[in-house]
Enzyme design. Structure first.
Site, mmCIF file in Angstrom:
data_model
loop_
_atom_site.group_PDB
_atom_site.id
_atom_site.type_symbol
_atom_site.label_atom_id
_atom_site.label_comp_id
_atom_site.label_asym_id
_atom_site.label_seq_id
_atom_site.Cartn_x
_atom_site.Cartn_y
_atom_site.Cartn_z
ATOM 1 N N CYS A 78 -3.630 -4.036 -7.623
ATOM 2 C CA CYS A 78 -2.725 -5.157 -7.362
ATOM 3 C C CYS A 78 -2.932 -5.727 -5.944
ATOM 4 O O CYS A 78 -3.942 -6.365 -5.703
ATOM 5 C CB CYS A 78 -1.291 -4.739 -7.661
ATOM 6 S SG CYS A 78 -0.258 -6.163 -8.036
ATOM 7 N N HIS A 171 -0.834 -1.381 -12.243
ATOM 8 C CA HIS A 171 -0.524 -0.180 -11.453
ATOM 9 C C HIS A 171 -0.660 1.084 -12.296
ATOM 10 O O HIS A 171 0.353 1.560 -12.839
ATOM 11 C CB HIS A 171 0.932 -0.249 -10.973
ATOM 12 C CG HIS A 171 1.179 -1.248 -9.894
ATOM 13 N ND1 HIS A 171 1.123 -0.929 -8.565
ATOM 14 C CD2 HIS A 171 1.488 -2.562 -9.955
ATOM 15 C CE1 HIS A 171 1.389 -2.005 -7.845
ATOM 16 N NE2 HIS A 171 1.615 -3.012 -8.662
ATOM 17 N N GLU A 173 -0.862 4.018 -11.386
ATOM 18 C CA GLU A 173 -0.155 5.160 -10.762
ATOM 19 C C GLU A 173 1.302 5.222 -11.202
ATOM 20 O O GLU A 173 1.999 6.189 -10.926
ATOM 21 C CB GLU A 173 -0.265 5.067 -9.225
ATOM 22 C CG GLU A 173 0.648 4.072 -8.535
ATOM 23 C CD GLU A 173 0.233 2.610 -8.707
ATOM 24 O OE1 GLU A 173 -0.764 2.332 -9.412
ATOM 25 O OE2 GLU A 173 0.919 1.734 -8.158
HETATM 26 N N1 GLN Z 1 2.525 -9.931 -5.199
HETATM 27 C C1 GLN Z 1 1.897 -9.006 -4.280
HETATM 28 C C2 GLN Z 1 0.930 -9.736 -3.339
HETATM 29 O O1 GLN Z 1 0.587 -10.876 -3.583
HETATM 30 C C3 GLN Z 1 1.173 -7.918 -5.018
HETATM 31 C C4 GLN Z 1 2.161 -7.123 -5.847
HETATM 32 C C5 GLN Z 1 1.771 -5.693 -6.089
HETATM 33 O O2 GLN Z 1 0.937 -5.106 -5.419
HETATM 34 N N2 GLN Z 1 2.444 -5.117 -7.038
HETATM 35 O O3 GLN Z 1 0.543 -9.181 -2.352
#
Ligand code: GLN
Length: 193
Positions: A78, A171, A173
Site C-alpha cells: 500500500c 495489506h 499482514e
Molecule cells: N492512502 C495512503 C497513502 O496514499 C495509503 C494507505 C495505506 O497504506 N493503507 O499514502
C-alpha cells in the site's frame, strides 16, 4: 537471512508476525546501521507522505535506493508500494519516494465510495484464493515491460513483481494467511542460492 521491516510508521508488528509465520528471521529497521544488517526489507502501509518524510529525515532514502539498485529484495504494501513507484499521478504526490519500481500509481485512486474493501484474489503461483484487505489503496495505473502482474481486481493490477521488487496495494499482514509473505521469503532465498 534476515528480513527487515521498516519501523517508521504503519503495521510493523503485523508484518513481523507474518514474516515469522513464513519462516523468516526478522528485525525492525529504523536507522541506517540497522538497514546494513538485513538482507531484504518490507515497507509497510500507512501514510506515504509521512513515511517518505521520515525516510528523508533519518537519511534512509539514499542508502535504501542503493541497496535496492544492488539487488536487495523489497516488498512494499500500500503506502510502501507508493514509495517504490517511479511515478505518481493525480492530485496527491508522494515526494521523498524511492522510485525504484517501473510503475505509475495514483494515491487513493479508488475514490471515496471504495475507500476500503476486501476481495478474494487469484494470485499467480498460489493454489487457493487469497482474501485481500484494501485500505485507501493506490491504483496501479501503468507498469513497465519488466513488471509482472501477479494478481488483479477488476482488471487492475494489485500485486506486481519486477525481479527482486514486490509490491501490493493490499495489506496481507492484516489477515492470518502468510502466503504472500512466504512468496517474498522465497524470492529472497532464490536470490541467495
Ligand atoms: N492512502 C495512503 C497513502 O496514499 C495509503 C494507505 C495505506 O497504506 N493503507 O499514502
Amino acid at each position: 537471512m534476515k528480513v527487515g521491516v521498516l519501523g517508521l510508521q504503519g503495521d510493523v508488528r503485523e508484518h513481523v508476525r507474518a514474516l515469522e509465520a513464513a519462516g523468516a528471521v526478522t528485525a525492525v529497521v529504523k536507522r541506517r546501521d540497522q538497514l546494513a544488517d538485513v538482507d531484504a526489507l518490507v515497507l509497510p502501509g500507512g501514510e506515504s507522505t509521512t513515511i517518505g518524510k521520515l525516510l528523508d529525515r533519518y537519511e534512509l532514502l539514499e542508502p535504501l535506493r542503493e541497496r535496492a539498485a544492488g539487488g536487495m529484495p523489497l516488498y512494499g504494501t500500500c503506502a510502501g508500494a507508493i514509495l517504490m513507484a517511479r511515478d505518481v499521478t493525480g492530485p496527491h504526490d508522494a515526494p521523498h519516494r524511492l522510485g525504484v519500481m517501473d510503475m505509475t500509481v495514483r494515491r487513493n485512486g479508488y475514490g471515496r465510495q471504495l475507500d476500503s474493501f476486501e476481495a478474494d484474489l487469484g494470485i499467480d503461483g498460489l493454489e487457493d484464493s487469497f482474501r485481500a484487505v484494501f485500505i485507501r489503496p493506490p491504483v496501479i495505473e501503468g507498469t513497465g515491460p519488466d513488471v509482472e502482474v501477479l494478481a488483479e481486481v477488476d482488471g487492475q493490477a494489485v500485486l506486481v513483481r519486477q525481479g527482486h521488487l514486490l509490491a501490493s496495494t493490499f495489506h496481507p499482514e492484516m489477515t492470518p494467511d502468510a502466503r504472500v509473505h512466504a512468496m517474498f521469503v522465497r524470492m529472497i532465498s532464490q536470490r541467495e542460492s
